[in-house]
Design a protein around this motif. Structure first.
Motif, PDB file in Angstrom:
ATOM      1  N   CYS A 509      74.549  23.872  -1.992  1.00 32.35           N
ATOM      2  CA  CYS A 509      74.307  24.899  -3.003  1.00 32.35           C
ATOM      3  C   CYS A 509      74.428  24.386  -4.433  1.00 32.35           C
ATOM      4  N   PHE A 510      74.938  23.173  -4.645  1.00 34.87           N
ATOM      5  CA  PHE A 510      74.984  22.628  -5.992  1.00 34.87           C
ATOM      6  C   PHE A 510      75.032  21.105  -5.916  1.00 34.87           C
ATOM      7  N   THR A 511      74.752  20.458  -7.042  1.00 33.87           N
ATOM      8  CA  THR A 511      74.736  19.001  -7.120  1.00 33.87           C
ATOM      9  C   THR A 511      75.552  18.567  -8.324  1.00 33.87           C
ATOM     10  N   LEU A 512      76.344  17.528  -8.151  1.00 33.63           N
ATOM     11  CA  LEU A 512      77.150  16.964  -9.228  1.00 33.63           C
ATOM     12  C   LEU A 512      76.422  15.751  -9.776  1.00 33.63           C
ATOM     13  N   LEU A 513      76.099  15.780 -11.082  1.00 36.95           N
ATOM     14  CA  LEU A 513      75.311  14.724 -11.697  1.00 36.95           C
ATOM     15  C   LEU A 513      76.108  14.044 -12.802  1.00 36.95           C
ATOM     16  N   PRO A 514      75.823  12.747 -13.087  1.00 41.73           N
ATOM     17  CA  PRO A 514      76.516  12.076 -14.191  1.00 41.73           C
ATOM     18  C   PRO A 514      75.935  12.498 -15.533  1.00 41.73           C
ATOM     19  N   GLU A 515      76.769  12.567 -16.564  1.00 40.63           N
ATOM     20  CA  GLU A 515      76.312  12.832 -17.918  1.00 40.63           C
ATOM     21  C   GLU A 515      75.780  11.523 -18.509  1.00 40.63           C
ATOM     22  N   THR A 516      75.202  11.609 -19.699  1.00 40.00           N
ATOM     23  CA  THR A 516      74.595  10.450 -20.355  1.00 40.00           C
ATOM     24  C   THR A 516      75.555   9.263 -20.353  1.00 40.00           C
ATOM     25  N   ASN A 517      75.049   8.135 -20.035  1.00 43.33           N
ATOM     26  CA  ASN A 517      75.868   6.928 -19.925  1.00 43.33           C
ATOM     27  C   ASN A 517      75.419   5.932 -21.006  1.00 43.33           C
ATOM     28  N   PRO A 518      76.281   5.445 -21.861  1.00 46.90           N
ATOM     29  CA  PRO A 518      77.728   5.718 -21.877  1.00 46.90           C
ATOM     30  C   PRO A 518      78.062   6.993 -22.653  1.00 46.90           C
ATOM     31  N   ALA A 519      79.292   7.496 -22.426  1.00 42.11           N
ATOM     32  CA  ALA A 519      79.789   8.643 -23.181  1.00 42.11           C
ATOM     33  C   ALA A 519      80.972   8.176 -24.024  1.00 42.11           C
ATOM     34  N   CYS A 520      81.087   8.702 -25.200  1.00 39.44           N
ATOM     35  CA  CYS A 520      82.145   8.261 -26.097  1.00 39.44           C
ATOM     36  C   CYS A 520      83.124   9.405 -26.363  1.00 39.44           C
ATOM     37  N   GLY A 521      84.405   9.098 -26.285  1.00 42.84           N
ATOM     38  CA  GLY A 521      85.426  10.058 -26.677  1.00 42.84           C
ATOM     39  C   GLY A 521      85.918  10.943 -25.558  1.00 42.84           C
ATOM     40  N   SER A 522      85.084  11.248 -24.566  1.00 41.58           N
ATOM     41  CA  SER A 522      85.512  12.113 -23.476  1.00 41.58           C
ATOM     42  C   SER A 522      84.588  11.915 -22.278  1.00 41.58           C
ATOM     43  N   VAL A 523      85.093  12.294 -21.093  1.00 40.18           N
ATOM     44  CA  VAL A 523      84.294  12.228 -19.875  1.00 40.18           C
ATOM     45  C   VAL A 523      83.515  13.519 -19.734  1.00 40.18           C
ATOM     46  N   GLN A 524      82.213  13.412 -19.620  1.00 36.21           N
ATOM     47  CA  GLN A 524      81.349  14.573 -19.466  1.00 36.21           C
ATOM     48  C   GLN A 524      80.788  14.593 -18.038  1.00 36.21           C
ATOM     49  N   VAL A 525      80.826  15.769 -17.423  1.00 33.88           N
ATOM     50  CA  VAL A 525      80.277  15.947 -16.080  1.00 33.88           C
ATOM     51  C   VAL A 525      79.185  16.999 -16.152  1.00 33.88           C
ATOM     52  N   ARG A 526      78.027  16.697 -15.550  1.00 30.45           N
ATOM     53  CA  ARG A 526      76.928  17.657 -15.513  1.00 30.45           C
ATOM     54  C   ARG A 526      76.788  18.189 -14.094  1.00 30.45           C
ATOM     55  N   VAL A 527      76.743  19.514 -13.966  1.00 32.09           N
ATOM     56  CA  VAL A 527      76.654  20.166 -12.665  1.00 32.09           C
ATOM     57  C   VAL A 527      75.398  21.017 -12.624  1.00 32.09           C
ATOM     58  N   GLU A 528      74.632  20.851 -11.561  1.00 30.42           N
ATOM     59  CA  GLU A 528      73.425  21.652 -11.359  1.00 30.42           C
ATOM     60  C   GLU A 528      73.721  22.707 -10.304  1.00 30.42           C
ATOM     61  N   ILE A 529      73.712  23.993 -10.690  1.00 36.33           N
ATOM     62  CA  ILE A 529      74.102  25.093  -9.819  1.00 36.33           C
ATOM     63  C   ILE A 529      72.859  25.774  -9.264  1.00 36.33           C
TER      64      ILE A 529
END
Length: 591
Positions: A509-529
């Motif tokens: 029902c959903f997919t976990l995708l990586p955010e833009t690489n590289p990311a600066c300052g914090s870890v970003q997670v992109r989720v497709e619902i």
């Protein structure tokens, strides 16, 4: 100065799955591949495999030696066992002529057993049992006299007043009916203990002083058995009545109606004792019996569709057998027989074949009118308590092998992205160790080499098993330097990322995708619902420590979630909705 973080996805993303094995009682030589381990395994040596554990195999001791715990006893009648003082160890009960005592198990030494008086006026008890009669959380005692003593009650229970066995009060159950054996069990399924008596009745507990007698109509031999013979959720009675062995069916499930089923006849003489257990390993309950003269035998349960029981003679040394019980003496998962006759306690070891052969031994110095099978030294192996050379003693029957090993069947887990975590439930002993080895492959015919031995009960599998390998096999290795004790493995569990066998990836029902690489300052997670959902996100390190978390209700679409700043290293991101969980492994690198 901002910390620049490169968020690199190390594996393709999928469900977090767990595969578990906690039963090894099935077949060996199931090499696999299998999609579930169930209760099977590939091979073993030097271990015993039981429904809930793997332990070192037991070898019969030779010669057997008794540990005398009471000496100078004028006459041992009934014996019994139970944890009287609630300290986790099995204590002993002894009726000497008219005196009833319990003996405290001292623990590791097992030689200096302190005696505590329960009653000084209970004569010649043949049956002594421990049970929580009054439902107050401690062990009380039930005793029965087979031979009538003038002006004495015949069935009695003693209340453990202080819960530690120091203060007792006696309560009458019946003063009109003698019996050689009493079974404590909940016949009517009302939550308290009832008593089943060999003359053909059972006693329903109403309060400490009042018992309601229910006739069963069964005329049984002195020693009988109680169990759920037909596996319908209630207790039945195994009997030897006249010239037939059989079982009485608890028809309505509450002990108010009984139907006798005679299954095989006596060889010669008359039945004196019966017991029940699976003696041929086919899953059905068989019956063993001893006769007053000449014979001991067992009858094979033919199963559903037949009423014809085949009978087989058992080896025995004594002229007659007056008590029997089943127990897995050497922990090989086959029911052995313990018998008591005029020559003492006899052990019949089951060969484990469909038509078992039996090897018989007499415990040296054993005598008396009763015995009990229990684990006195808390090592997982049955011991025997009985009268011995004018006293009371217990025998260590078996000792553990020094090392053993079990190899699992090869598991086809599904479409595996990464093997993430291993954990095990292990019962440890100071003299033993448990180690594990693993291997994975995409070719079940060539699983490759085993990993180094892991002695931890919880560990990341990173660097141990290769990513994107769908087949898994483990090996458990047990060792002990003390023959009285064995470690055991109770459960193994593996977690992997990917899609398990039998699951269609399109159903997620959903997919976990990586955010833009590289990311600066914090870890970003992109989720497709794909479906509106409450989403729980957890970021944790390889030690299982939670670094950050988030809980949000998200609508259909793609969402970016900030998990915060973290030091460089290897992490896991868990994303979960109701019914679905995804685990992603990530590496965080600082510039």
């Amino acid at each position: 100065m901002w910390l620049c973080i490169a968020f690199t996805l190390l594996t393709s993303l999928g469900l977090s799955n767990t595969v578990v094995q906690n039963d090894w009682s099935g077949q060996s030589w199931v090499a696999g591949p299998v999609t579930e381990w169930e209760n099977n395994y590939s091979s073993s040596s030097g271990v015993s495999t039981l429904p809930g554990s793997i332990a070192l195999a037991c070898d019969l001791c030779s010669p057997w030696q008794s540990v005398i715990i009471v000496t100078d006893v004028s006459g041992v009648y009934g014996v019994g066992t139970g944890d009287i003082d609630s300290d986790g160890k099995v204590d002993a009960l002894l009726n000497e002529d008219s005196t009833l005592v319990w003996l405290r198990n001292p623990g590791p030494v097992l030689t200096e057993w302190e005696a505590f008086c329960v009653d000084t006026a209970f004569y010649q008890a043949w049956s002594l049992n421990c049970s929580d009669i009054d439902n107050d959380g401690d062990m009380d005692i039930v005793g029965s006299q087979f031979l009538y003593a003038p002006d004495q009650p015949l069935i009695v229970w003693w209340e453990n007043e202080d819960g530690a066995g120091n203060l007792w009060s006696r309560h009458l159950v019946d003063d009109s009916s003698s019996t050689s054996e009493i079974h404590c069990c909940d016949i009517d399924k009302d939550g308290d203990e009832d008593l089943v008596s060999s003359p053909g009745c059972w006693y329903e507990y109403l309060n400490d002083e009042v018992w309601l007698v229910h006739e069963t109509g069964i005329t049984s031999c002195p020693w009988f058995d109680v169990m759920d013979f037909d596996e319908d959720g209630d207790l039945d009675i195994i009997y030897g009545s006249g010239f037939w062995a059989g079982w009485a069916e608890n028809v309505n499930g509450f002990g108010m109606s009984w139907q006798e089923h005679d299954v095989y006849p006596v060889f010669d003489g008359f039945f004196y004792c019966v017991c029940a257990g699976d003696l041929d390993g086919d899953g059905d309950t068989d019956i063993a019996s001893g006769e007053w003269e000449d014979y001991a035998c067992w009858g094979r349960n033919p199963g559903v569709g037949s009423d014809v029981w085949d009978t087989f003679l058992l080896p025995r040394s004594s002229y007659w057998i007056w008590k029997m019980d089943t127990s897995d003496v050497n922990r090989d998962s086959f029911s052995d027989l313990v018998m008591l006759g005029e020559d003492g306690v006899e052990i019949n070891i089951n060969s484990g074949e469909p038509d078992p052969s039996w090897t018989s031994f007499v415990l040296p110095g054993s005598d008396g009118l009763g015995f009990e099978v229990s684990d006195f030294n808390s090592n997982g192996v049955p011991d025997v308590l009985a009268a011995a050379n004018g006293g009371l003693g217990w025998w260590v029957l078996s000792e553990y092998a020094s090392e053993g090993m079990l190899e699992s069947s090869i598991l086809q887990a599904g479409q595996v992205d990464s093997w993430d975590w291993f954990s095990a439930d292990v019962s440890e002993v100071s003299s033993g160790t448990v180690g594990f080895q693993f291997r994975s492959s995409n070719n079940p015919s060539d699983m490759g080499v085993w990993s180094d031995t892991l002695f931890a009960v919880s560990s990341s599998l990173d660097g141990i098993l290769e990513d994107s390998t769908d087949y898994l096999q483990y090996r458990a290795i047990l060792q002990s330097t003390d023959p009285e004790f064995s470690p055991s493995v109770n459960q193994v569990e593996f977690t992997f990322s990917g899609v398990p066998s039998g699951v269609d990836p399109a159903e997620l029902c959903f997919t976990l995708l990586p955010e833009t690489n590289p990311a600066c300052g914090s870890v970003q997670v992109r989720v497709e619902i794909a479906v509106d959902s409450q989403l729980e996100l957890i970021l944790f390190d390889t030690a299982g420590r939670v670094v950050s978390s988030s809980s949000e209700y998200l609508t259909v679409g793609t969402h970016n979630i900030n998990m915060g700043e973290v030091p460089s290293g290897l992490y896991f991101v868990s994303a979960a909705t109701e019914g679905t969980r995804i685990l992603s492994r990530i590496a965080v690198l600082s510039n």
